[in-house]
Design a protein around this motif. Structure first.
Motif, short mmCIF file in Angstrom:
data_model
loop_
_atom_site.label_atom_id
_atom_site.label_comp_id
_atom_site.label_asym_id
_atom_site.label_seq_id
_atom_site.Cartn_x
_atom_site.Cartn_y
_atom_site.Cartn_z
N ASP A 73 0.79 -1.23 0.00
CA ASP A 73 0.00 0.00 0.00
C ASP A 73 0.83 1.28 0.00
OD1 ASP A 73 -2.37 -1.46 -0.02
OD2 ASP A 73 -2.44 -1.58 2.16
N THR A 74 2.14 1.16 0.04
CA THR A 74 3.00 2.34 0.06
C THR A 74 3.01 3.01 -1.32
OG1 THR A 74 4.43 1.41 1.76
CG2 THR A 74 5.37 3.16 0.43
N LYS A 75 2.73 4.29 -1.34
CA LYS A 75 2.78 5.08 -2.56
C LYS A 75 4.21 5.60 -2.71
CE LYS A 75 -1.68 4.74 -2.80
NZ LYS A 75 -2.26 3.62 -3.48
N VAL A 76 4.80 5.40 -3.87
CA VAL A 76 6.18 5.82 -4.12
C VAL A 76 6.18 7.08 -4.99
CG1 VAL A 76 8.43 5.19 -5.06
CG2 VAL A 76 7.02 3.46 -3.91
N VAL A 77 6.81 8.12 -4.47
CA VAL A 77 6.98 9.37 -5.22
C VAL A 77 8.48 9.55 -5.42
CG1 VAL A 77 6.69 11.88 -5.19
CG2 VAL A 77 4.89 10.40 -4.27
#
Length: 160
Positions: A73-77
């Motif tokens: 669920d980690t969003k990577v930017v």
């Protein structure tokens, strides 16, 4: 929002941690290379990860899929000092939800993190203009410019 930040420049890493904490975020961990960031993602399960692209021994792009494997669920930017459309395209293809330049103010980084966290693609629209999209490839294969998304299939009535 719980953040993981990864950059090989210690000063930038610390400055981002301070600035993002002052903006209401909780920095759960920092890392200085792609291997460390994957381990930290596994341990902390952050909401988002701000990840540098360029490292002396590796590319941050190679860590995107591994982060998602250990923390789905980690969003990577992605964060980079030099941005080109190919790099942005590669990052998105690897699963990044955002891309922001290091020259941007902290407000732009905050905005990118928020957009990604809400499920939006957080990339400057100018960088997206020339990135091939799946429907573009299909259009070229079919040979019909009117089949692109956003184009109407309706024909104009003849003026006879």
């Amino acid at each position: 929002m719980r953040l993981l930040i990864c950059d090989d420049h210690r000063l930038l890493l610390e400055a981002l941690s301070i600035a993002l904490t002052q903006n209401g975020y909780t920095v759960v961990a920092t890392a200085s290379d792609p291997c460390e960031v994957v381990a930290a993602a596994r341990e902390h399960q952050p909401d988002a990860c701000l990840l540098d692209v360029n490292f002396p021994q590796a590319s941050g792009l190679s860590a995107i899929a591994r982060i998602h494997e250990v923390s789905a669920d980690t969003k990577v930017v992605m964060l980079s000092g030099s941005i080109d459309r190919g790099m942005v395209s590669d990052a998105i293809a690897q699963g990044a939800q955002g891309f922001v330049g290091k020259e941007k103010p902290i407000e732009a980084i905050v905005e990118a993190l928020e957009m990604a966290f809400q499920g939006h693609l957080a990339v400057d629209p100018l960088l997206l203009q020339e990135i091939p999209r799946p429907h573009d490839a299909e259009d070229r294969r079919v040979g019909s410019p009117d089949r692109r998304v956003g184009r109407s299939d309706r024909r104009r009535p003849s003026q006879s």
